[in-house]
Structure formats: structure tokens, C-alpha cells
Design a protein around this motif. Structure first.
Motif, PDB file in Angstrom:
ATOM      1  N   GLY A   2       0.811  -1.206   0.000  1.00 49.78           N
ATOM      2  CA  GLY A   2       0.000   0.000   0.000  1.00 49.78           C
ATOM      3  C   GLY A   2       0.848   1.261   0.000  1.00 49.78           C
ATOM      4  O   GLY A   2       0.532   2.233  -0.694  1.00 49.78           O
ATOM      5  N   THR A   3       1.926   1.246   0.749  1.00 47.65           N
ATOM      6  CA  THR A   3       2.826   2.397   0.811  1.00 47.65           C
ATOM      7  C   THR A   3       3.547   2.591  -0.515  1.00 47.65           C
ATOM      8  O   THR A   3       3.701   3.715  -0.997  1.00 47.65           O
ATOM      9  CB  THR A   3       3.875   2.207   1.932  1.00 47.65           C
ATOM     10  OG1 THR A   3       3.205   2.071   3.187  1.00 47.65           O
ATOM     11  CG2 THR A   3       4.822   3.393   2.009  1.00 47.65           C
ATOM     12  N   GLY A   4       3.968   1.501  -1.129  1.00 50.23           N
ATOM     13  CA  GLY A   4       4.745   1.595  -2.361  1.00 50.23           C
ATOM     14  C   GLY A   4       3.915   1.879  -3.593  1.00 50.23           C
ATOM     15  O   GLY A   4       4.382   2.567  -4.502  1.00 50.23           O
ATOM     16  N   VAL A   5       2.665   1.395  -3.622  1.00 50.02           N
ATOM     17  CA  VAL A   5       1.880   1.500  -4.858  1.00 50.02           C
ATOM     18  C   VAL A   5       0.786   2.556  -4.728  1.00 50.02           C
ATOM     19  O   VAL A   5       1.007   3.720  -5.026  1.00 50.02           O
ATOM     20  CB  VAL A   5       1.277   0.133  -5.258  1.00 50.02           C
ATOM     21  CG1 VAL A   5       0.620   0.219  -6.626  1.00 50.02           C
ATOM     22  CG2 VAL A   5       2.368  -0.933  -5.280  1.00 50.02           C
ATOM     23  N   CYS A   6      -0.393   2.172  -4.293  1.00 52.14           N
ATOM     24  CA  CYS A   6      -1.506   3.141  -4.302  1.00 52.14           C
ATOM     25  C   CYS A   6      -2.500   2.868  -3.192  1.00 52.14           C
ATOM     26  O   CYS A   6      -3.713   2.801  -3.420  1.00 52.14           O
ATOM     27  CB  CYS A   6      -2.207   3.145  -5.656  1.00 52.14           C
ATOM     28  SG  CYS A   6      -2.750   1.522  -6.234  1.00 52.14           S
TER      29      CYS A   6
ATOM     30  N   VAL B 296      -0.275  -3.923 -11.697  1.00 55.02           N
ATOM     31  CA  VAL B 296      -0.566  -5.186 -12.391  1.00 55.02           C
ATOM     32  C   VAL B 296       0.654  -6.109 -12.451  1.00 55.02           C
ATOM     33  O   VAL B 296       0.565  -7.275 -12.049  1.00 55.02           O
ATOM     34  CB  VAL B 296      -1.134  -4.912 -13.796  1.00 55.02           C
ATOM     35  CG1 VAL B 296      -1.283  -6.216 -14.567  1.00 55.02           C
ATOM     36  CG2 VAL B 296      -2.478  -4.216 -13.700  1.00 55.02           C
ATOM     37  N   PRO B 297       1.815  -5.640 -12.947  1.00 55.98           N
ATOM     38  CA  PRO B 297       2.974  -6.542 -12.933  1.00 55.98           C
ATOM     39  C   PRO B 297       3.370  -6.990 -11.529  1.00 55.98           C
ATOM     40  O   PRO B 297       3.819  -8.124 -11.344  1.00 55.98           O
ATOM     41  CB  PRO B 297       4.091  -5.708 -13.582  1.00 55.98           C
ATOM     42  CG  PRO B 297       3.620  -4.300 -13.559  1.00 55.98           C
ATOM     43  CD  PRO B 297       2.136  -4.364 -13.609  1.00 55.98           C
ATOM     44  N   LEU B 298       3.173  -6.123 -10.539  1.00 54.91           N
ATOM     45  CA  LEU B 298       3.482  -6.509  -9.164  1.00 54.91           C
ATOM     46  C   LEU B 298       2.593  -7.663  -8.717  1.00 54.91           C
ATOM     47  O   LEU B 298       3.064  -8.615  -8.079  1.00 54.91           O
ATOM     48  CB  LEU B 298       3.294  -5.310  -8.229  1.00 54.91           C
ATOM     49  CG  LEU B 298       3.544  -5.589  -6.743  1.00 54.91           C
ATOM     50  CD1 LEU B 298       5.018  -5.910  -6.504  1.00 54.91           C
ATOM     51  CD2 LEU B 298       3.120  -4.401  -5.892  1.00 54.91           C
ATOM     52  N   CYS B 299       1.310  -7.609  -9.061  1.00 58.49           N
ATOM     53  CA  CYS B 299       0.387  -8.685  -8.697  1.00 58.49           C
ATOM     54  C   CYS B 299       0.800 -10.010  -9.340  1.00 58.49           C
ATOM     55  O   CYS B 299       0.739 -11.068  -8.697  1.00 58.49           O
ATOM     56  CB  CYS B 299      -1.042  -8.325  -9.108  1.00 58.49           C
ATOM     57  SG  CYS B 299      -1.824  -7.086  -8.066  1.00 58.49           S
TER      58      CYS B 299
ATOM     59  N   ILE C  52      -7.534  -8.309 -15.068  1.00 61.68           N
ATOM     60  CA  ILE C  52      -7.770  -8.205 -16.509  1.00 61.68           C
ATOM     61  C   ILE C  52      -8.788  -7.101 -16.768  1.00 61.68           C
ATOM     62  O   ILE C  52      -8.650  -6.297 -17.701  1.00 61.68           O
ATOM     63  CB  ILE C  52      -8.278  -9.543 -17.079  1.00 61.68           C
ATOM     64  CG1 ILE C  52      -7.252 -10.670 -16.795  1.00 61.68           C
ATOM     65  CG2 ILE C  52      -8.549  -9.410 -18.568  1.00 61.68           C
ATOM     66  CD1 ILE C  52      -5.899 -10.427 -17.417  1.00 61.68           C
ATOM     67  N   GLY C  53      -9.819  -7.044 -15.919  1.00 60.17           N
ATOM     68  CA  GLY C  53     -10.798  -5.975 -16.031  1.00 60.17           C
ATOM     69  C   GLY C  53     -10.177  -4.611 -15.799  1.00 60.17           C
ATOM     70  O   GLY C  53     -10.519  -3.629 -16.470  1.00 60.17           O
TER      71      GLY C  53
END
Length: 326
Positions: free
Chosen positions: A122-126, A218-221, A249-250
Motif C-alpha cells: 500500500g505504501t509503495g503503490v496506491c 498489475v505486474p506486481l500482482c 484483466i478488467g
């Protein structure tokens, strides 16, 4: 009927959160955090509403995925790829730093590893959206997810307000301040709050910097999917299987539509897009209410304090390092 009542109940608390967020003081933390506070308080006072569990579960699971899918409309792929490639490298570094620093501090201070991982993401992304996207992949339970979202909303608000206070006395220009805010703050809303005082140019570059981090969600997931599959490859039980996150994907499809289709090939007014954005916020808030209703404050006190300390240290270090870089 109980299912419908359960979903309606989560939206009712989301509405209460919206009303509370209008009150001076609470307006600084926003509707999402206010709704979670009310949901957690309800659970502690009245207990979990078992009769409408199915509807609450639907909100916390299904509505959450719909919200993340619609969240993709906020991501302008073309803008990130054309103007933000340089910032993407910095954004990638921020994500790596936040996750590994959180995990390192969690190990050092013996904090809950799962909550610390979610807080690092959460801190690193959004913020909440990233936590919600990663949580089912790493098989986080609803309580851990809700605790993480609550902490990220609270701390992100504190940092955003601190940024706005520091801005007038910092020896940097609006563009540098925008990059600093967009690259180091937690939520998109936090970036907007902190970036606004820097003017249109400062806010624009702040949001662009933030979009780069959202782009990397997305790439992180998929990296986490690969890690979890490798971790569980020798475990043949159904509990070890990793469900493919089709909602990502959505998310990608909505990002593509928002960038290249809506407004260009399919007319879409600003009012309609604003309406979708507002609906996304309500869906995300209702789903977070469902998570908040699963939080036990006894467990929160026992398990969240150390991750909170670790996240605070991580966020401070991240702010200092990014400030030095920009």
C-alpha cells in the motif's frame, strides 16, 4: 432478502462515513477512513451482524473487485508511457524499497508479517486499492486487509497534511514538489491533497508520478502470483492453490478503454466520467465497510501496533530519500 439487506447495510455505513467526512477535522481523512472507523466501532459495540453476513461478504469480496476494475479508468496509459517513463524507474524503486523495508522492519521488531506486507504494498503503490488487489493473492484474511487499509488511510492523511505544511518553506520548485508528493505519498487522494497547493503544474506532475505507481500494480500482482505458486508448488491441497485474479484483466481493459476509446471513439462527457469515479469511490467504501466489520479491536491492539510503527519508519525514510533524489 438477507443478502440484499447486508449489501444495503454496508452502503448505509458508507453513507454515514460520507456524512462524517464533511465534519471539520474528519474531512481531512476522507470518506473511506471515516466509514472504516464507523464499521469497526459498530463491530465492537453491537457485534457482527450474523443475519446479514452473506450480503456483507458480497460487498467485501465482489464489490471490491468491481471497484478495482473501475479504478482502471483513472489510469491514463498513454500519459504514463509518453511522459512518465523516466518517473516509472523511480516509481519501481519506490515500490521495491517500501516492500522490502517494511518486511525487514517487521522481522526486526517482530511485527505481523502479513499486515506488514500489505502495508508495504500500500505504501509503495496506491494505498487501499493496491492492498485490496494483493490481499486475495497472498491469501490475507479480511481482518488483516481491513487493518491494513485503515492504517494506510490514516497515515497517508497525516503525511499529506504534513507535506502541505512543509511546502511553503521547502527550497524546491512546484515541479520538484509534485514529483516528491506523487512518488512518496500513499493514496491518489493523498497526492491530490498535497499537490494542490503547488498549482496546476505541480499537481499535474504529482498525479503523473502517482499514475506510474498505479501502472506498476498489475505486474506486481503477477509477481506475487508467481511467488505464491512457487511457495506452494509442493502443497497439493486446495488451500494452497492460487486463484487467478481475473479482476486485474478488467482493470487493464478499463485502463485501455479510458485511455484510447472513451472520449475518442465513444463520446463520454466529463460528467459521466466523474459519475463513474464517484461510483467507484462508493463501491470501494462499501467493500471496505464489509472488511471493517470483521475487525476485532482486541486483535488490532495486539497485531497492528508494530506494523504501524514499521510503516511510519518506512514512510519517513521513503519521503527523505525521494526528496533527496528530486
Amino acid at each position: 432478502m438477507a443478502w440484499v439487506v447486508g449489501v444495503a447495510f454496508t452502503f448505509f455505513i458508507a453513507l454515514l462515513g460520507y456524512v462524517l467526512s464533511i465534519v471539520p477535522g474528519f474531512s481531512l481523512i476522507g470518506q473511506l477512513a471515516c466509514a472504516i472507523i464507523i464499521a469497526v466501532a459498530y463491530r465492537q459495540i453491537f457485534g457482527y451482524p450474523e443475519k446479514i453476513r452473506q450480503g456483507i461478504h458480497f460487498s467485501s469480496k465482489r464489490l471490491l473487485r468491481v471497484a478495482i476494475i473501475l479504478y482502471g479508468l483513472k489510469l491514463n496509459i498513454n500519459l504514463v508511457l509518453s511522459d512518465g517513463l523516466g518517473l516509472l524507474l523511480l516509481d519501481a524503486g519506490v515500490i521495491v524499497f517500501a516492500i522490502f523495508t517494511m518486511l525487514g522492519l517487521a522481522k526486526l521488531c517482530k511485527a505481523d508479517k502479513n499486515i506488514s506486507l500489505l502495508l508495504g504494498v500500500g505504501t509503495g503503490v496506491c494505498g487501499a486499492a493496491a492492498i485490496a488487489a494483493v490481499a486475495p493473492i497472498v491469501k490475507s484474511n479480511e481482518e488483516d486487509t481491513a487493518i491494513s487499509v485503515g492504517i494506510i488511510a490514516l497515515m497517508g492523511t497525516v503525511f499529506a497534511i504534513t507535506y502541505t505544511i512543509l511546502w511553503p518553506v521547502l527550497p524546491i520548485d512546484a515541479i520538484q514538489y509534485g514529483i516528491w508528493s506523487g512518488t512518496s505519498l500513499h493514496e491518489v487522494a493523498h497526492v491530490a491533497l498535497a499537490g494542490a497547493p503547488a498549482g496546476e503544474n505541480g499537481l499535474a506532475i504529482a498525479l503523473l508520478s502517482k499514475l506510474g505507481r498505479v501502472f506498476l500494480l498489475v505486474p506486481l500482482c503477477f509477481i506475487f502470483i508467481a511467488i505464491m505458486k512457487r511457495k506452494n508448488k509442493d502443497n497439493k491441497s486446495s488451500d494452497a492453490s492460487i486463484e487467478f485474479p481475473w479482476f486485474l484483466i478488467g482493470f487493464i481493459v478499463c485502463s485501455f478503454l479510458g485511455t484510447y476509446v472513451f472520449g475518442q471513439y465513444i463520446p463520454m462527457s466529463e460528467n459521466v466520467m466523474e459519475g463513474i469515479s464517484t461510483s467507484t469511490t462508493w463501491l470501494l467504501t462499501a467493500s471496505m465497510v464489509g472488511l471493517g466489520l470483521n475487525v476485532s479491536l482486541k486483535d488490532l491492539r495486539a497485531r497492528a501496533l508494530r506494523p504501524l510503527v514499521a510503516m511510519t519508519i518506512t514512510s519517513v525514510l521513503l519521503s527523505i530519500i525521494v526528496y533527496i533524489i528530486v
